[in-house]
Design a protein around this motif. Structure first.
Motif, PDB file in Angstrom:
ATOM      1  N   ALA A 139     -12.873  11.135  16.408  1.00  0.00           N
ATOM      2  CA  ALA A 139     -13.355   9.281  15.855  1.00  0.00           C
ATOM      3  C   ALA A 139     -12.283   8.120  16.324  1.00  0.00           C
ATOM      4  CB  ALA A 139     -12.909   8.910  13.989  1.00  0.00           C
ATOM      5  N   GLY A 140     -10.963   8.934  16.479  1.00  0.00           N
ATOM      6  CA  GLY A 140      -9.758   7.654  17.891  1.00  0.00           C
ATOM      7  C   GLY A 140     -10.798   7.137  19.081  1.00  0.00           C
ATOM      8  N   LEU A 187     -14.478   7.748  19.946  1.00  0.00           N
ATOM      9  CA  LEU A 187     -14.946   6.790  19.642  1.00  0.00           C
ATOM     10  C   LEU A 187     -15.420   5.839  19.355  1.00  0.00           C
ATOM     11  CD1 LEU A 187     -18.491   7.026  18.922  1.00  0.00           C
ATOM     12  CD2 LEU A 187     -17.794   7.137  16.872  1.00  0.00           C
ATOM     13  N   LEU A 188     -14.056   4.904  18.773  1.00  0.00           N
ATOM     14  CA  LEU A 188     -13.455   3.784  18.294  1.00  0.00           C
ATOM     15  C   LEU A 188     -12.710   2.894  19.926  1.00  0.00           C
ATOM     16  CD1 LEU A 188     -12.363   4.130  14.742  1.00  0.00           C
ATOM     17  CD2 LEU A 188     -14.506   3.218  15.554  1.00  0.00           C
ATOM     18  N   ALA A 201     -15.968   3.032  22.498  1.00  0.00           N
ATOM     19  CA  ALA A 201     -16.804   2.425  22.350  1.00  0.00           C
ATOM     20  C   ALA A 201     -16.150   0.408  23.080  1.00  0.00           C
ATOM     21  CB  ALA A 201     -17.022   2.481  21.271  1.00  0.00           C
ATOM     22  N   ALA A 202     -14.234   0.223  21.949  1.00  0.00           N
ATOM     23  CA  ALA A 202     -13.936  -0.667  21.886  1.00  0.00           C
ATOM     24  C   ALA A 202     -13.921  -1.552  22.812  1.00  0.00           C
ATOM     25  CB  ALA A 202     -12.715  -0.914  20.982  1.00  0.00           C
ATOM     26  N   ALA A 217     -16.933  11.184  22.438  1.00  0.00           N
ATOM     27  CA  ALA A 217     -15.999  11.866  21.228  1.00  0.00           C
ATOM     28  C   ALA A 217     -16.065  12.568  20.721  1.00  0.00           C
ATOM     29  CB  ALA A 217     -16.828  10.413  20.502  1.00  0.00           C
TER      30      ALA A 217
END
Length: 153
Positions: free
Chosen positions: A62-63, A65-66, A69-70, A93
């Motif tokens: 999850a980290g 991915l965030l 993506a950011a 991810a």
């Protein structure tokens, strides 16, 4: 437990192959592939370290991915650069679930540095081609996974 680590790495290689080969054939890997890769990473984490390892593995996925993506969205908005596609972000991810938090950060660093070197080298070519980001991501995942499985020399 060492046998499980080698099986883990072998399965990771098998799961990463379609993510690399399908784009070469002009096809897009299905989202189910990324789900299977992530589920495999979470399963091996749970088998190898129980519930705490499962939690760290999920947090890494999850980290990653965030964070990625950011970062990609920021580069696109600020500089107009399109480095990674959504499929490649999902692959990062999913791969992070196999590697854990520290491995995921290493994987992101390897991917970013490789993309930077390739993009810089292509500036000097007359017929520049977009870097094969999917293959770069898969190699970064494999390199970190291999480093985690093999004993330090």
């Amino acid at each position: 437990m060492a046998g499980l680590s080698y099986f883990n790495l072998a399965l990771l290689i098998v799961l990463l192959l379609p993510a690399v080969i399908m784009p070469w054939e002009g096809r897009r890997p299905p989202d189910l592939l990324y789900f299977v890769i992530a589920a495999g990473g979470l399963s091996f984490a749970a088998l190898g370290g129980g519930i705490p390892a499962l939690g760290w593995s999920a947090l890494a996925g999850a980290g990653c991915l965030l964070l990625v993506a950011a970062g990609v969205a920021g580069l696109r908005a600020g500089l107009g650069l399109r480095l990674l596609t959504g499929s490649q972000i999902k692959l990062l991810a999913a791969g992070a679930t196999w590697l854990g938090p520290f491995g995921a950060l290493t994987m992101i660093a390897i991917t970013a540095m490789t993309l930077l070197v390739v993009a810089t080298a292509q500036q000097f070519r007359t017929a520049a081609r977009r870097p094969d980001s999917g293959a770069i991501v898969a190699v970064a995942i494999f390199c970190v996974g291999l480093q985690q499985v093999l004993p330090s020399i």
